[in-house]
Design an enzyme around this catalytic site. Structure first.
Site, PDB file in Angstrom:
ATOM      1  N   HIS A  18      54.459  14.227  38.632  1.00 22.78           N
ATOM      2  CA  HIS A  18      55.110  15.338  39.495  1.00 22.78           C
ATOM      3  C   HIS A  18      54.130  15.556  40.692  1.00 22.78           C
ATOM      4  O   HIS A  18      52.964  15.405  40.639  1.00 22.78           O
ATOM      5  CB  HIS A  18      55.182  16.688  38.638  1.00 22.78           C
ATOM      6  CG  HIS A  18      53.712  16.819  37.927  1.00 22.78           C
ATOM      7  ND1 HIS A  18      53.231  16.192  36.851  1.00 22.78           N
ATOM      8  CD2 HIS A  18      53.007  18.053  38.261  1.00 22.78           C
ATOM      9  CE1 HIS A  18      52.066  16.861  36.413  1.00 22.78           C
ATOM     10  NE2 HIS A  18      51.879  17.834  37.231  1.00 22.78           N
ATOM     11  N   HIS A  23      52.896  18.699  43.262  1.00 21.31           N
ATOM     12  CA  HIS A  23      52.576  20.037  43.504  1.00 21.31           C
ATOM     13  C   HIS A  23      52.829  20.500  44.875  1.00 21.31           C
ATOM     14  O   HIS A  23      52.406  19.669  45.762  1.00 21.31           O
ATOM     15  CB  HIS A  23      51.252  20.487  43.363  1.00 21.31           C
ATOM     16  CG  HIS A  23      50.835  20.181  41.767  1.00 21.31           C
ATOM     17  ND1 HIS A  23      50.657  21.334  40.945  1.00 21.31           N
ATOM     18  CD2 HIS A  23      50.393  19.161  41.004  1.00 21.31           C
ATOM     19  CE1 HIS A  23      50.119  21.064  39.811  1.00 21.31           C
ATOM     20  NE2 HIS A  23      50.204  19.574  39.759  1.00 21.31           N
TER      21      HIS A  23
HETATM   22  P1  5GP Z   1      49.037  18.663  36.445  1.00 20.13           P
HETATM   23  O1  5GP Z   1      47.580  19.241  36.033  1.00 20.13           O
HETATM   24  O2  5GP Z   1      49.475  17.990  35.155  1.00 20.13           O
HETATM   25  O3  5GP Z   1      49.069  18.007  37.581  1.00 20.13           O
HETATM   26  O4  5GP Z   1      49.917  19.896  36.592  1.00 20.13           O
HETATM   27  C1  5GP Z   1      50.735  20.594  35.428  1.00 20.13           C
HETATM   28  C2  5GP Z   1      51.224  21.636  36.040  1.00 20.13           C
HETATM   29  O5  5GP Z   1      52.302  22.119  34.875  1.00 20.13           O
HETATM   30  C3  5GP Z   1      50.294  22.881  35.963  1.00 20.13           C
HETATM   31  O6  5GP Z   1      49.750  23.473  37.251  1.00 20.13           O
HETATM   32  C4  5GP Z   1      50.800  23.881  34.830  1.00 20.13           C
HETATM   33  O7  5GP Z   1      50.365  25.099  35.351  1.00 20.13           O
HETATM   34  C5  5GP Z   1      52.214  23.656  34.923  1.00 20.13           C
HETATM   35  N1  5GP Z   1      52.983  23.585  33.772  1.00 20.13           N
HETATM   36  C6  5GP Z   1      52.353  23.648  32.291  1.00 20.13           C
HETATM   37  N2  5GP Z   1      53.278  23.899  31.514  1.00 20.13           N
HETATM   38  C7  5GP Z   1      54.325  24.285  32.158  1.00 20.13           C
HETATM   39  C8  5GP Z   1      55.521  24.812  31.725  1.00 20.13           C
HETATM   40  O8  5GP Z   1      56.006  24.834  30.500  1.00 20.13           O
HETATM   41  N3  5GP Z   1      56.517  25.320  32.600  1.00 20.13           N
HETATM   42  C9  5GP Z   1      56.050  25.521  34.117  1.00 20.13           C
HETATM   43  N4  5GP Z   1      57.054  25.709  34.917  1.00 20.13           N
HETATM   44  N5  5GP Z   1      54.968  24.722  34.264  1.00 20.13           N
HETATM   45  C10 5GP Z   1      53.975  24.052  33.423  1.00 20.13           C
END
Ligand code: 5GP
Ligand code: ZN
Length: 141
Positions: free
Chosen positions: A100, A102
């Site tokens: 994903h 951001h």
């Molecule tokens: P990563 O560290 O994998 O790049 O980012 C994961 C992101 O997903 C984090 O910013 C976290 O806050 C977000 N996140 C985790 N669980 C959920 C969820 O259940 N719903 C939403 N909308 N965001 C989530």
């Protein structure tokens, strides 16, 4: 990959999310733990852990979706700019193992340091040698 992946469950509607945009390739929703107001995630509707595992049709949609959605996010939250970030792999900070992107809205002086890390200053010869090693790795793949 329902039942094991939070983002697949959001895509299928089994888990709730505040969705901003959706088409057959991607869904965009607000991050539940935002770095700044309007922090959103662009998620492909295809379960792959990393950018390399994603089919090209989905991968290219990630960036075109940023260009489509980010200006509206900025208008809505009064943002001036934004960071685009992919944490690709656990050592890079990836916590949800469904690739994903951001979108983090930014304002002058907001103190947000999404891309902060300590920089080094290698010499030119060191950079050239590293460049040769990377080009060799590309030729070998
Ligand atoms: P990563 O560290 O994998 O790049 O980012 C994961 C992101 O997903 C984090 O910013 C976290 O806050 C977000 N996140 C985790 N669980 C959920 C969820 O259940 N719903 C939403 N909308 N965001 C989530
Ligand atoms: Zn998934």
């Amino acid at each position: 990959m329902e039942g094991g992946c939070i983002f697949c469950d959001i895509i299928s509607g089994r888990l709730p999310a505040v969705k901003l945009y959706e088409d057959s390739y991607v869904v965009v929703f607000l991050d539940i733990c935002p770095a700044s107001p309007g922090h959103a995630l662009v998620v492909p509707k295809y379960h792959a852990e990393s950018l390399e595992d994603l089919p090209e049709a989905y991968r290219s949609r990630l960036l075109s979706t940023v260009a489509r959605v980010a200006p509206a996010i900025l208008r809505a939250v009064g943002g001036e700019a934004y960071n685009v970030l992919i944490n690709n792999g656990r050592p890079a900070g990836q916590e949800i193992m469904h690739v994903h992107l951001h979108i983090v809205p930014r304002r002058t002086g907001d103190g947000c340091k999404t891309l902060y890390c300590r920089r080094t200053k290698p010499g030119w010869e060191e950079l050239k040698a590293l460049g040769e090693r990377i080009r060799a790795a590309m030729r070998a793949s």
